[in-house]
Structures are given as C-alpha cells and as structure tokens.
Design an enzyme around this catalytic site. Structure first.
Site, PDB file in Angstrom:
ATOM      1  N   LYS A 106       0.865  -1.189   0.000  1.00  0.00           N
ATOM      2  CA  LYS A 106       0.000   0.000   0.000  1.00  0.00           C
ATOM      3  C   LYS A 106       0.888   1.221   0.000  1.00  0.00           C
ATOM      4  O   LYS A 106       2.019   1.181   0.501  1.00  0.00           O
ATOM      5  CB  LYS A 106      -0.892   0.012   1.248  1.00  0.00           C
ATOM      6  CG  LYS A 106      -2.205   0.747   1.054  1.00  0.00           C
ATOM      7  CD  LYS A 106      -3.185  -0.088   0.264  1.00  0.00           C
ATOM      8  CE  LYS A 106      -4.541   0.479   0.114  1.00  0.00           C
ATOM      9  NZ  LYS A 106      -5.492  -0.494  -0.436  1.00  0.00           N
ATOM     10  N   GLY A 220     -22.495   4.244  -4.850  1.00  0.00           N
ATOM     11  CA  GLY A 220     -21.348   4.593  -5.678  1.00  0.00           C
ATOM     12  C   GLY A 220     -20.962   3.398  -6.531  1.00  0.00           C
ATOM     13  O   GLY A 220     -21.799   2.550  -6.854  1.00  0.00           O
TER      14      GLY A 220
END
Ligand code: NAD
Length: 427
Positions: A106, A220
C-alpha cells in the site's frame, strides 16, 4: 480514522488470533506480523503560487512471498504510516484468499487533493515515482488507485516510470484508463464480485435468488454494480443510501417492490448522490441514512463506509436478514460480529467479498504483460470463476470446522502465505 484507533495494531491483533488458531510457529509469526519493507520519503512540489511545499509519501511492502506486492496509493490528509502498514497487511490476506499470485502493499501521500490543482497533483504523482521507481515494477510491486487517486493519477505515474526506466511498462501500475492499458470490466469488477459471492451463498442455503431482496448502503461504484447484477439475476434491490453534501446528511431511498436501477442511475451524480426531489417525486420513500440497516431484506450489502454494523446498529437488523455481504472495507465491528455469529447470520467478509477489484487489477496486469487485451465478457467470466472458487474454499472450511466465515477466510489466507514462506525456506 477514529482518534486513538490504530489500524495497524488492529491488523496485528487479528493476525495474532488466527496465528493462534493455526498454531503458527514463532518465527513465521514474527515474519508475517510486520511489513517486509517500507519506504518513507518527501516530495518537493513547486506550487502554483510560486512557493515550494514538501509532502510526505510512503510505500509499504508487507509481503511478496506469493508474488509481487499489490495495493493502492491513497492521497489523504490523515494518512499515517500505520494506516498504510495496516492496509498493506490486509492486501496480503486479500490476494491470498482469492489465490492470485500477488502479495500485499500500500502507498500514500499526506495531502488533500481538494486543495491542489491538477498540475500540483501531477507533480506529486511524478515525485512519488521518482522516489520509489527502483523498488516497484511489474515483477516487484504494482500500485493501483485508491482513496482520492484516479486512473489519471495512475497514468502520470506510469508515464514517469517509463520515462525514467526507458521503455513501455504498462504492467507497472493498474487502474489505468481503458485505451491506455486499462482492462475492460474493471468498473464492474468489485460490485459484480460481491454478487457472485452472494449468488453462491444463496445457492448453498437452498434459496432462489429470484425470490430474494437486497438492501444496500451507498450508491457509488460498488453498490451500483452490485445492484445491477443482483437485478439481472432476478433479485430485487429494495433500497440504496447515499451521502447528500447539500444538507450534510445521509438518506436511504426505498421502494419495497424494487428500485428501478436505470431511473435511479439517471438521477445520481458522479459522487453517488441521488437527487432527492426527483426520487421522492417518483414515489421513493426518503428515510434517514441508517434506515437501510433496518429494512426487511434477505441480503444486507454495506457498500459505503467502515464501522456501519456495530454494537448498536446490529440489533436493528430485520429478522429476515440471512446474509451480510461486505462490499465496503471494514463495515462490521468485532462486537457486531459476535451478534451475527449468535444469530446465525451468514457473513461474506470484506477481503473476500470485495476482492473482485484487485482480481480484475491482476487481470489488467496479465493483459499488459501479454500486450493482448480480452473482451469484457472474457474478463468477467474469469472473475466469476476466481470469486466463486475462493468463496467455496472459505465456505467449505467454515462448514467443516463449524467456524465463522471471517475466521475461515483469515485461516486460508494466512496459511497460504505461511506455507509459501516455508517452502521458499524463508521461515
Ligand atoms: P464511491 O465513492 O463510488 O461511493 C460511495 C457511496 O457511499 C456514495 O454513494 C456516497 O454517497 C455513499 N456514502 C458516503 N457516506 C455515506 C453515509 N454516511 N451514508 C450512506 N451513504 C454514504 O465508493 P466505492 O468505490 O463504491 O467504495 C465503497 C466502499 O467499497 C469503500 O469502503 C471502498 O474502500 C470499498 N471498496 C471499493 C472498491 C472499488 O473497486 N471501488 C474495491 C474494494 C473495496
């Protein structure tokens, strides 16, 4: 993130619990509890007003024992090294549970894109690559978009990498726009992946998807495509919810005989906010934001935020709910998990349920490396195969050992990574 809450401590605690269950030896535990490598750096940017501002950036590579690291880059003002470490760790378990040959990583930059021009954001992207280009790459670590980063950011990063390295390396990063190395099907992948697992869970329960209903939080990317496929399979979606920036509150829009998806999409903006006036005029009930959780439905699909099904809200679940399908990351707290276990509600844990996105990113990279691109149907059919087999592997373990689905998913993922580390002779 809540004040005082440390995501990496939580990720380590979760790991320790599963390591106990698997009776992992001490060396393997120490090896998997920590990221293998971390890069911390600063990125100087010439701002539009002539000043120079310095941003802090990170890349954390938690594990590459099963393949190159994989995970997004977040642009966020509250980014910390510990959130990046936690998210990198969770990526290792996510790629392992769906059995794709990748590890976990990440990245992030402490910044707020709302306050930056596109030129300034481009400078951050290029500066991020200038710091880590030696340490990432198609066979080392492949970043992707995440919170507040987009396909455009990925393309700037790819361009900077190719300029430095001297060659065409589209497989260095995923989440690129279609036509610039992106994969067809990526937009649908997470929501569709959620529904592939829901379909399989219903089949195992002996339920016909055409007779079931689903209540979604959010409207979304994840919820829109989950609703799309659930309806295509003949199920009914009875509500969606969204955040409304105009009055700084959230609403649930409900129609118990089933939403008209095409209509709702037509009155929803690019942030996933439904136009209240038009929805009400069309006969949708406008209810408080958390009404989705109390709605009578067979499947609950949190597809917006973390920490939504907690000690307080879990008691409001309707008696009809049979499945919680975690489209969002971290929507359920450990206290709520205890209640769901007691009440025999089947949970499809986030890092399995929403792994369609990373699986399709993996397909994007495979296509980049071959320089040959698949049709959308081919991408989605491969995605279905991967998600379905990952789901059944977890459900079979949960059944055979009478354990909770989340625990079974962690056990499979951690065992796969530990086994790979042992076979390499690392531990
Ligand atoms: P998105 O930004 O496209 O949509 C978010 C939706 O949630 C919007 O409709 C927004 O209005 C709604 N929302 C925000 N606050 C709300 C509130 N308080 N109450 C009700 N609704 C609210 O985001 P997305 O890409 O759909 O991601 C949703 C979740 O899924 C996140 O947890 C994300 O980390 C996770 N996820 C996404 C992907 C992906 O590929 N998009 C992959 C894995 C996990």
């Amino acid at each position: 993130m809540e004040k005082g809450f440390n995501a990496f401590e939580m990720a380590q605690k979760q790991f320790d619990q599963v390591a106990d269950k698997l009776d992992l030896e001490q060396g393997t535990r120490e090896f998997l509890r920590w990221p293998m490598r971390e890069y911390h750096f600063i990125i100087p940017v010439h701002m539009d007003d002539g000043s120079v501002k310095v941003f802090r950036g990170f890349r954390v590579q938690h594990s590459d024992v099963r393949g190159p690291c994989k995970g997004g880059i977040r642009f966020h003002p509250q980014e910390t090294e510990d959130t990046v470490r936690a998210l990198a760790t969770w990526m290792t378990w996510k790629t392992a549970v769906v059995d794709i040959p990748l590890g976990g990583g990440k990245g992030g930059v402490i910044c707020d894109p709302h306050e930056l021009s596109m030129r300034e954001q481009e400078q951050i992207c290029r500066g991020w690559i200038r710091n880590v280009w030696r340490n990432i790459g198609p066979v080392q670590d492949i970043p992707a978009p995440d919170v507040m980063t987009s396909p455009q950011h990925m393309l700037w990063m790819m361009d900077e990498y190719e300029t430095i390295v001297g060659g065409k390396y589209p497989g260095v990063i995923t989440g690129k726009p279609v036509g610039s190395g992106g994969s067809l099907g990526r937009t649908e992948a997470t929501g569709y992946g959620v529904v592939y697992t829901v379909r399989e869970a219903l089949t195992r329960m002996g339920l016909d998807i055409r007779e079931t209903t689903m209540a979604c939080q959010g409207f979304g990317n994840v919820s829109q495509y989950a609703a799309d496929l659930f309806i295509k399979y003949g199920g009914k979606v009875v509500c969606v919810s969204c955040w409304d920036q105009s009055d700084m509150t959230s609403y649930t829009y409900r129609k118990m005989d089933g939403i008209d998806l095409e209509f709702l999409l037509g009155i929803t903006d690019r942030f996933g906010t439904v136009n209240a006036e038009k929805a009400i005029a069309a006969g949708y009930e406008q209810l408080p934001g958390d009404a989705w959780i109390e709605t009578e439905a067979d499947v609950l699909m949190p597809g917006a935020l973390e920490n939504q099904i907690n000690a307080e809200t879990v008691k409001k679940l309707h008696a009809r709910v049979k499945i919680v399908a975690e489209g969002a990351n971290g929507p359920t707290t450990p206290e709520a998990d205890a209640y769901l276990k007691e009440n025999d509600i089947f949970v499809i844990p986030d890092f399995l349920c929403n792994a369609g996105g990373v699986t399709c990113s993996y397909f994007e990279q495979v296509q980049n490396n071959m320089n040959y691109y698949w049709e959308k149907d081919e991408v989605l059919s491969k995605l279905d195969t991967k998600m379905t087999s990952a789901f059944h592997a977890v459900a079979d373990l949960a059944d055979s050992q009478s354990i909770f689905m989340r625990d079974a998913a962690y056990m499979i993922a951690i065992d796969r990574v530990a086994t790979a580390a042992r076979m390499r002779g690392l531990v």
